[in-house]
Design an enzyme around this catalytic site. Structure first.
Site, PDB file in Angstrom:
ATOM      1  N   LYS A  81       0.958  -1.165   0.084  1.00  0.00           N
ATOM      2  CA  LYS A  81       0.147  -0.047   0.019  1.00  0.00           C
ATOM      3  C   LYS A  81       0.645   1.235   0.060  1.00  0.00           C
ATOM      4  O   LYS A  81       1.928   1.309   0.497  1.00  0.00           O
ATOM      5  CB  LYS A  81      -0.865   0.123   1.443  1.00  0.00           C
ATOM      6  CG  LYS A  81      -2.028   1.177   1.397  1.00  0.00           C
ATOM      7  CD  LYS A  81      -2.692   0.768   2.591  1.00  0.00           C
ATOM      8  CE  LYS A  81      -3.790   2.029   2.791  1.00  0.00           C
ATOM      9  NZ  LYS A  81      -4.630   1.695   4.065  1.00  0.00           N
ATOM     10  N   SER A 155      -9.314   1.501   3.483  1.00  0.00           N
ATOM     11  CA  SER A 155      -8.464   2.206   2.533  1.00  0.00           C
ATOM     12  C   SER A 155      -7.321   1.467   1.999  1.00  0.00           C
ATOM     13  O   SER A 155      -6.651   1.891   0.778  1.00  0.00           O
ATOM     14  CB  SER A 155      -7.751   3.420   3.510  1.00  0.00           C
ATOM     15  OG  SER A 155      -6.814   2.806   4.309  1.00  0.00           O
ATOM     16  N   SER A 179      -9.279  -0.774   7.758  1.00  0.00           N
ATOM     17  CA  SER A 179      -8.945  -0.332   6.372  1.00  0.00           C
ATOM     18  C   SER A 179      -8.578  -1.484   5.730  1.00  0.00           C
ATOM     19  O   SER A 179      -8.021  -1.666   4.528  1.00  0.00           O
ATOM     20  CB  SER A 179      -7.901   0.611   6.291  1.00  0.00           C
ATOM     21  OG  SER A 179      -8.701   1.949   6.632  1.00  0.00           O
TER      22      SER A 179
END
Length: 458
Positions: A81, A155, A179
């Protein structure tokens, strides 16, 4: 090895193929990059792809293997990420602007490299990881491989999309309010929210709310990535192979205090209760419980919003941020003093209050989200207040465990009638990852969720 056989392979499959000489790291990486590029116009999972660097690392991995190296992920393609530093690339965390290139790897990235993993790219995330959808002015919308008209969640939406689409077998995400678990639920993956400080992060993230964690299609793969990034040898992989024994599992669909109107979608509730039935069929005792959440939400906001403020101060072009981000950062500035200090001070009492139920149960089962995946664009044009209301209505279940710092695992819980994934979360007290992983692996063997996969439409 033809490309068709590498799509949706597990980490374990790829490691075995590399060890047997059936495939090279360069070939695996070429195929992963090919799929990433082919999917990018539709799924938009990646912020940046590292074609040249990844292929060079793969060639190095092949040489290391030829020299006798047997690092645990040697030559296996993975993704990370874009909120962790990878040397030579910017860490934009979903924000617009020209960020400087990182001058050092984040601790977890360094561990991946030491293990021989080939990082093919950094995945998309909404601005500063604030929302359970992965859309933003800096990169557009990341879409769900199961149905591209829907969000994969956030996220860690880019990491989830990359794994669910079969581009990589596993990816690293982060979880500050669900997330990892939310996008895992909405893309049919296993997602582990780790114990606070389990995976080293250097500095504390979002005042203790945010931790790093793996996303994968199987529990064993998630455990492997966790062992590597946490430096725990094979502890979690061993847990994934171990029977959990007969446990007392509490089930709750109670929504923690949110100060907004929230309702559990009956489709999600039915999926969670079916998961409970499956656990009961495996010999566990299932009992209803009511966690004592109290006003835990009042301690979450000072930590999360101050964390947004902290990150926003590092952005090169603050004026280009989403107005909702700027508003959250401003509120974080107001909460950064006594309110933040009080929120941190209340954490031990919350642990005692909520953790009391683990004197009577071993594991807690709850929904991961309250709804199926929303459509892309559902949050467009909303004010900050409207976004918060809509977001909380969809995802009210995950964030309390971030306040507590305790682990949780999303497990796939089937599909809606129109084919969208749903999830349930297994939650435990402090340092209970091994037990949660054992239960999740047992459930996977029963439900066979890795056999379900989206039909590629890119």
């Amino acid at each position: 090895m033809p490309s068709a056989t590498t799509e949706f392979q597990t980490l374990a499959d790829q490691i075995a193929a590399l060890e047997s000489g059936e495939v090279t790291a360069v070939r695996l990486t070429e195929l992963a990059l090919k799929r990433a590029h082919a999917s990018q116009p539709v799924l938009n999972a990646f912020r940046v792809l590292r074609d040249e660097a990844a292929l060079a690392e793969a060639a190095e991995a092949d040489q290391r293997r030829a020299d006798g190296d047997r690092a645990p992920l040697l030559g296996v393609p993975v993704a990370i990420k874009d909120d962790v530093d990878l040397i030579g690339l910017p860490t934009a965390f979903g924000c617009p602007g020209e960020f400087p290139a990182a001058t050092a790897d984040a601790p977890a990235v360094a561990k991946l490299k030491q293990a021989g993993a080939v990082i093919i790219g950094k995945t998309n995330t909404p601005e500063l990881g604030q929302w359970p959808f992965t859309e933003g002015s800096a990169f557009g919308a990341t879409r769900n491989p199961w149905q591209p008209a829907h969000t994969p969640g956030g996220s860690s939406g880019g990491s989830a999309a990359a794994v669910a689409a079969g581009i990589v077998a596993a990816a690293l995400g982060s979880d500050g309010a669900g997330s990892v678990r939310i996008p895992a639920a909405w893309t049919g993956l296993v997602g582990i929210k780790t114990q606070r400080r389990r995976i080293p992060t250097g500095a504390e993230l979002f005042h203790g709310l945010t931790v790093l964690g793996p996303l994968a299609r199987t529990v064993a793969d998630a455990a492997t990535l966790l062992d590597v990034t946490a430096g725990t040898g094979t502890s979690f992989q061993t847990a994934a192979r171990r029977e959990p024994g007969r446990l007392r599992i509490g089930i709750s669909t109670r929504i923690p205090f949110t100060a907004t109107k929230t309702m559990l979608d009956p489709v999600v509730e039915a999926a969670v209760r079916q998961t409970a039935d499956s656990l009961g069929g495996l010999g566990h005792e299932i009992v209803p419980v009511e966690p004592g959440y109290g006003l835990i939400g009042l301690t979450f906001l000072p930590r999360s919003l101050t964390g947004v403020r902290d990150w926003a101060q590092r952005v090169p072009e603050p004026a280009a941020l989403d107005p909702r981000t700027r508003s959250n950062a401003q509120q974080g500035g107001l909460l950064a003093g006594p309110a933040l200090k009080l929120a941190r001070a209340l954490e031990p009492a919350l642990r005692r209050r909520i953790g009391g139920m683990f004197g009577d149960i071993d594991v807690l089962l709850t929904p991961t989200t309250a709804t199926p995946p929303p459509a892309i664009g559902s949050f467009d044009g909303l004010s900050g207040w409207q976004t918060d209301q809509t977001m909380i209505a969809a995802c009210p279940y995950a964030w309390p465990w971030n306040v507590l710092g305790w682990p949780g695992v999303n497990v796939p819980a089937g599909l809606t009638a129109d084919g969208l994934p749903l999830g349930a979360q297994l939650l435990g007290p402090s340092h209970s990852e091994e037990r949660l992983i054992s239960v999740a692996a047992q459930l996977e063997e029963e439900l066979r969720w890795p056999d379900r996969r989206p039909e590629p439409g890119w």
